[in-house]
Design an enzyme around this catalytic site. Structure first.
Site, mmCIF file in Angstrom:
data_model
loop_
_atom_site.group_PDB
_atom_site.id
_atom_site.type_symbol
_atom_site.label_atom_id
_atom_site.label_comp_id
_atom_site.label_asym_id
_atom_site.label_seq_id
_atom_site.Cartn_x
_atom_site.Cartn_y
_atom_site.Cartn_z
ATOM 1 N N LYS A 51 93.357 34.872 9.882
ATOM 2 C CA LYS A 51 92.085 34.150 9.741
ATOM 3 C C LYS A 51 92.182 33.146 8.595
ATOM 4 O O LYS A 51 91.778 31.993 8.713
ATOM 5 C CB LYS A 51 90.984 35.170 9.461
ATOM 6 C CG LYS A 51 89.641 34.567 9.128
ATOM 7 C CD LYS A 51 88.730 35.626 8.518
ATOM 8 C CE LYS A 51 87.417 35.047 8.060
ATOM 9 N NZ LYS A 51 86.528 34.678 9.165
ATOM 10 N N LYS B 108 82.193 36.527 26.884
ATOM 11 C CA LYS B 108 82.747 37.833 26.536
ATOM 12 C C LYS B 108 83.831 38.313 27.502
ATOM 13 O O LYS B 108 83.742 38.151 28.692
ATOM 14 C CB LYS B 108 81.632 38.865 26.459
ATOM 15 C CG LYS B 108 80.959 38.858 25.094
ATOM 16 C CD LYS B 108 79.611 39.498 25.142
ATOM 17 C CE LYS B 108 79.719 40.904 25.627
ATOM 18 N NZ LYS B 108 80.335 41.817 24.663
ATOM 19 N N ILE C 15 63.101 33.479 13.922
ATOM 20 C CA ILE C 15 63.704 34.696 14.477
ATOM 21 C C ILE C 15 64.019 35.722 13.393
ATOM 22 O O ILE C 15 64.283 36.883 13.679
ATOM 23 C CB ILE C 15 64.956 34.332 15.308
ATOM 24 C CG1 ILE C 15 64.592 33.330 16.403
ATOM 25 C CG2 ILE C 15 65.605 35.547 15.938
ATOM 26 C CD1 ILE C 15 63.462 33.769 17.323
ATOM 27 N N ARG D 214 86.774 34.221 13.735
ATOM 28 C CA ARG D 214 85.712 35.107 13.307
ATOM 29 C C ARG D 214 86.042 36.575 13.596
ATOM 30 O O ARG D 214 86.371 36.946 14.710
ATOM 31 C CB ARG D 214 84.404 34.740 13.991
ATOM 32 C CG ARG D 214 83.219 35.340 13.286
ATOM 33 C CD ARG D 214 81.941 35.078 14.028
ATOM 34 N NE ARG D 214 81.125 36.280 13.984
ATOM 35 C CZ ARG D 214 80.310 36.586 12.978
ATOM 36 N NH1 ARG D 214 80.189 35.783 11.951
ATOM 37 N NH2 ARG D 214 79.616 37.701 12.988
ATOM 38 N N CYS D 215 85.938 37.372 12.539
ATOM 39 C CA CYS D 215 86.204 38.801 12.679
ATOM 40 C C CYS D 215 84.943 39.571 12.311
ATOM 41 O O CYS D 215 84.147 39.120 11.510
ATOM 42 C CB CYS D 215 87.326 39.231 11.747
ATOM 43 S SG CYS D 215 88.870 38.371 12.067
ATOM 44 N N GLU E 230 75.355 43.908 26.387
ATOM 45 C CA GLU E 230 76.792 43.949 26.136
ATOM 46 C C GLU E 230 77.490 45.225 26.557
ATOM 47 O O GLU E 230 78.676 45.228 26.808
ATOM 48 C CB GLU E 230 77.082 43.653 24.663
ATOM 49 C CG GLU E 230 76.772 42.225 24.363
ATOM 50 C CD GLU E 230 77.336 41.745 23.044
ATOM 51 O OE1 GLU E 230 78.078 42.504 22.399
ATOM 52 O OE2 GLU E 230 77.021 40.608 22.684
ATOM 53 N N HIS F 146 64.039 40.252 20.194
ATOM 54 C CA HIS F 146 64.756 38.978 20.321
ATOM 55 C C HIS F 146 66.095 39.220 20.998
ATOM 56 O O HIS F 146 66.757 40.219 20.746
ATOM 57 C CB HIS F 146 64.976 38.362 18.938
ATOM 58 C CG HIS F 146 65.999 37.279 18.926
ATOM 59 N ND1 HIS F 146 65.755 36.043 19.490
ATOM 60 C CD2 HIS F 146 67.269 37.242 18.479
ATOM 61 C CE1 HIS F 146 66.840 35.299 19.367
ATOM 62 N NE2 HIS F 146 67.775 36.001 18.758
ATOM 63 N N GLU G 24 66.877 33.161 23.447
ATOM 64 C CA GLU G 24 67.643 31.932 23.289
ATOM 65 C C GLU G 24 67.637 31.220 24.634
ATOM 66 O O GLU G 24 67.834 31.853 25.661
ATOM 67 C CB GLU G 24 69.073 32.320 22.889
ATOM 68 C CG GLU G 24 70.058 31.201 22.927
ATOM 69 C CD GLU G 24 71.112 31.385 24.019
ATOM 70 O OE1 GLU G 24 71.953 30.506 24.111
ATOM 71 O OE2 GLU G 24 71.063 32.362 24.753
ATOM 72 N N HIS H 123 72.508 26.376 16.469
ATOM 73 C CA HIS H 123 73.938 26.370 16.149
ATOM 74 C C HIS H 123 74.460 24.999 15.810
ATOM 75 O O HIS H 123 75.587 24.849 15.367
ATOM 76 C CB HIS H 123 74.729 26.994 17.292
ATOM 77 C CG HIS H 123 74.446 28.455 17.382
ATOM 78 N ND1 HIS H 123 73.461 28.951 18.194
ATOM 79 C CD2 HIS H 123 74.939 29.504 16.697
ATOM 80 C CE1 HIS H 123 73.384 30.257 18.021
ATOM 81 N NE2 HIS H 123 74.261 30.619 17.117
HETATM 82 N N1 GLN Z 1 66.881 38.645 13.181
HETATM 83 C C1 GLN Z 1 68.234 38.219 13.291
HETATM 84 C C2 GLN Z 1 68.412 36.885 12.589
HETATM 85 O O1 GLN Z 1 67.546 36.100 12.610
HETATM 86 C C3 GLN Z 1 68.673 38.084 14.742
HETATM 87 C C4 GLN Z 1 70.124 37.774 14.859
HETATM 88 C C5 GLN Z 1 70.663 37.678 16.268
HETATM 89 O O2 GLN Z 1 69.961 37.451 17.196
HETATM 90 N N2 GLN Z 1 71.935 37.830 16.454
HETATM 91 O O3 GLN Z 1 69.440 36.612 12.011
HETATM 92 ZN ZN ZN Z 2 69.742 35.591 18.311
#
Ligand code: GLN
Ligand code: ZN
Length: 756
Positions: free
Chosen positions: A20, A111, A423, A507-508, A597, A633, A657, A686
């Site tokens: 990394k 994934k 979020i 990323r790990c 997942e 979420h 999302e 992002h």
């Molecule tokens: N509550 C978390 C954040 O806002 C949610 C993270 C996520 O969805 N992976 O970071």
């Molecule tokens: Zn999220």
């Protein structure tokens, strides 16, 4: 009898994530290309040396990658999308495909089967494949020269490769396959000429529910390989579950069949018992769990191996899958309780187990030695498992009907139309990270650290007030990772110091280990949340990680059922929910980004997975009063086909999302009538780019074509942790403005009544 040891794949990242570090220093321009390549080669050769010292007979090459093995396969066969073709330097081109450039977006990432590893999705397009460079041959020769060692090249098989790729018409997949097969043949021929004997060809698609015509295609393709390169011993490798068409698959003209005897639910063994195993083939047995961190019970494995040795004439013993999915070595873990540390086995230790089992089968190690090895783990497990006293049955799993709750919540919260929120996390700036370092190193005491966190919370409550957001959050500054944070505080979970596993690219992640009964010990989030609430009259949302996500992102005990562990997690989270409520928190969000997942690869197992997941979420969230609003979420999954599951969770408000999925999610509401409240992310967090108010308005408008205004929330896609402060604030400002404008317009139409 022929019995050998083998490995399927070795972690790339190095004992201390040297891999990394090399990647990131190269990307940042801190080291040059030559230095980078030298460092990577050293890491690669070091891992071969280790496997050699451990006495593994068939050591894989080609499993190492500079980013991802699926990308490697695409690259080796010349599947370079047009937008990257003008890049001359091959390495630059490779990373451009993985990470994008200023002007060109990267290939998609998704994934790898049911693991937490993400691969790059190749784009097939109109490319006619060719062997650009035989990377396997180069690596094989290098290792041969360096160690005087014959190794086993590993590569992804053509059928799995194509079925995982995109940007071609599905009905034309045979055409693409027909072009690809001769290129594989050419590659094999070159390997054969160089003296290669065994090649592992991975076709994990065989464990999914595949149609008969795909099985026929397997026959066609592998017959060509057999005819054209008869000198290569192909090992057809599967993993992560049982093979779906056992009889047809073991009859394919290959030298060996690799089966997973750990994650197959006993199906592979059942098939062997029912249909036997061809005498002329090598049974390549995945015996040691390549996806979990516990020591194997060698005595039990020995019984299994004896059974297999009776069925097959030739046996290879190996891990159930590549060791990519577990950390490198337990050697650097010094902070875990000694007994727990003694029960763990990461990649290096698993190879020792493989070696021991092989020696045992060859008569060089006794059963007593295996039993002795097992003792410490057995003692450990026996001691730690006590049944949870509070049983799930006594805890409610449903609330009063939504319409009633809604009224109570409206009265309690007094939120406007199109409420705005975020979020959970706000930017983790270098100040935040440095503060945490100082505290971890002992340079700061608890009070110093806590008051730093409080200052951050206060600063952001103020910012949120200024922005006029409706539901505020405390910002999650005290958390590095949403699972690890709770893992450190719950009974029965432990966090390693060096147990890193590659997640995607460089990323790990460091999944916590669930080693005992889970229990809630003390409030984990109350102090920060209540402090934030004390600074404002607007509601502050409490933030928790849900039980399903905790389970899916941890290593879990394998002597207890996953369901049992899941329900324990649910009860622990429930306790935290209730404590937040008791302290006056009116909205509680239980995040489940990893809800999907853990979904099993085979469809027949989906229903029971969903049943448990829904039950766990409801256990965690159904004990609150009707006026307390439960949020959840989710991100990074395809939600289109799971609206009914989301509905069953029965959360009052869900944020999903959606700005990346280009409207697919929105259109799913045309057919699914969702009644509760929902926030579809209105901008992509992002990207550092600040969305304009107009863009956000468009997103709101699009959503309101299928959702009613009084059920819609306005929020970003996901947490803002990775953004810069300035970016986060500017984007939120645009978001709130867009929401306010829209709200005004809606009210001008005659208020809420018209939509009811
Ligand atoms: N509550 C978390 C954040 O806002 C949610 C993270 C996520 O969805 N992976 O970071
Ligand atoms: Zn999220």
């Amino acid at each position: 009898m022929f019995i050998r040891s083998s490995n399927v794949g070795y972690p790339r990242i190095g004992e201390k994530r040297e891999w990394k570090k090399a990647l990131e220093s190269f990307w940042n321009g801190q080291i040059d290309k030559e230095q980078f390549i030298k460092t990577m080669e050293a890491i690669r050769l070091d891992s071969i040396r280790k496997q050699l010292e451990k006495g593994i007979d068939l050591i894989p090459i080609g499993d190492f990658s500079l980013y991802d093995h699926v990308l490697d396969t695409a690259f080796m066969f010349g599947y370079i999308p047009e937008r990257f073709q003008q890049i001359d330097d091959a390495l630059e081109q490779y990373f451009a495909m993985a990470r994008g450039t200023n002007g060109q977006h990267a290939l998609e990432m998704t994934k790898w089967f049911n693991t937490n590893y993400h691969y790059i999705v190749p784009e097939i397009g109109q490319t006619k494949p060719r062997l650009v460079e035989n990377r396997l041959l180069k690596e094989y020769n290098l290792v041969k020269e360096t160690f005087d060692l014959e190794t086993k090249p590993v590569l992804l098989g053509p059928i799995t490769f194509l079925l995982l790729s995109k940007q071609y018409e599905r009905h034309e997949w045979r055409k693409h396959l027909a072009q690809l097969v001769p290129v594989y043949v050419e590659l094999f021929k070159q390997l054969s000429e160089a003296g290669v004997s065994f090649v592992q060809i991975d076709e994990p698609i065989l464990v999914q529910d595949i149609d008969d015509d795909i099985v026929d295609t397997f026959r066609d393709v592998y017959e060509v390989f057999h005819r054209d390169v008869p000198n290569i011993n192909l090992i057809l490798q599967t993993y992560f579950d049982s093979v779906s068409h056992y009889r047809e698959i073991v009859a394919l003209p290959v030298a060996g069949i690799g089966l997973d005897f750990v994650h197959d639910n006993g199906e592979n063994m059942k098939n062997i018992n029912t249909y036997g195993f061809p005498k002329d083939k090598i049974l390549v047995a995945g015996i040691v769990d390549g996806r979990n961190v516990w020591k194997s019970s060698l005595a039990q494995k020995a019984t299994l191996l004896h059974h297999l040795a009776n069925v097959a004439e030739k046996l290879i013993i190996q891990p159930s899958c590549s060791l990519l999915h577990v950390p490198v070595t337990t050697k650097h873990e010094h902070t875990l309780p000694t007994e727990l540390a003694g029960a763990l086995s990461f990649a290096d230790e698993k190879l020792d187990e493989i070696r021991m089992l092989t020696e045992y089968m060859n008569g060089n190690v006794t059963i007593d030695e295996l039993i002795k090895y097992d003792e410490q783990t057995n003692v450990y497990f026996a001691k730690l498992h006590h049944e949870q006293e509070q049983t799930a049955e006594t805890v409610p799993v449903s609330r009063v009907p939504y319409t009633e709750r809604r009224k109570a919540q409206q009265g309690h919260l007094q939120l406007p139309l199109l409420p705005t929120t975020t979020i959970g996390s706000f930017p983790q700036t270098s100040d935040v990270r440095q503060a945490r370092m100082k505290w971890k190193k002992g340079e700061w005491n608890d009070n110093q650290y806590k008051s730093f966190i409080k200052k951050e919370i206060a600063k952001w409550i103020d910012i949120q007030e200024q922005l006029q957001l409706d539901v505020l959050v405390h910002g999650e500054f005290e958390r590095t990772d949403m699972v690890e944070f709770f893992g450190e505080k719950l009974q029965g979970m432990a966090c390693t110091t060096n147990g890193w596993v590659q997640s995607y690219g460089s990323r790990c992640v460091r999944p916590p280990i669930i080693f005992g009964d889970i229990a809630h010990l003390y409030p984990m989030t109350v102090e920060e949340t209540v402090y934030a609430q004390s600074l404002t009259n607007k509601p502050v949302k409490g933030m928790l990680t849900g039980p399903v996500t905790m389970l899916n992102w941890s290593f879990v005990r394998d002597d207890i059922s996953r369901k049992h562990v899941l329900m324990q997690l649910a009860l622990a989270i429930r306790e935290e929910v209730l404590q937040l409520e008791k302290e006056g928190i009116r909205i509680i969000q239980v995040d489940e980004p990893a809800l999907r997942e853990g979904l099993p690869l085979k469809k027949e197992k989906h229903a029971s997975y969903w049943e448990d997941a829904v039950m766990a979420f409801r256990l965690a969230t159904s004990s609150v009063k009707e006026e307390t609003q439960i949020h959840t979420h989710m991100c990074y999954s395809q939600f289109e086909h799971m609206m009914h599951i989301i509905d069953e969770l029965d959360a009052d408000v869900i944020s999903i999302e959606s700005s990346r999925s280009h409207g697919e999610l929105v259109s799913s509401f045309e057919t699914y009538e969702y009644q509760k409240e929902i926030g579809l992310g209105v901008y992509d967090i992002h990207s550092p780019r600040i969305p304009t108010k107009e863009e956000i308005s468009e997103q709101i408008e699009r959503a309101l074509r299928v959702l009613r205004p009084e059920q819609f929330w306005v929020n970003p896609d996901c947490g803002l942790k990775t953004r810069k402060e300035k970016e986060a604030i500017a984007a939120l400002k645009a978001m709130v403005e867009a929401a306010h404008e829209y709200r005004k317009r809606l009210l001008a139409y005659g208020g809420m009544k018209s939509w009811k």
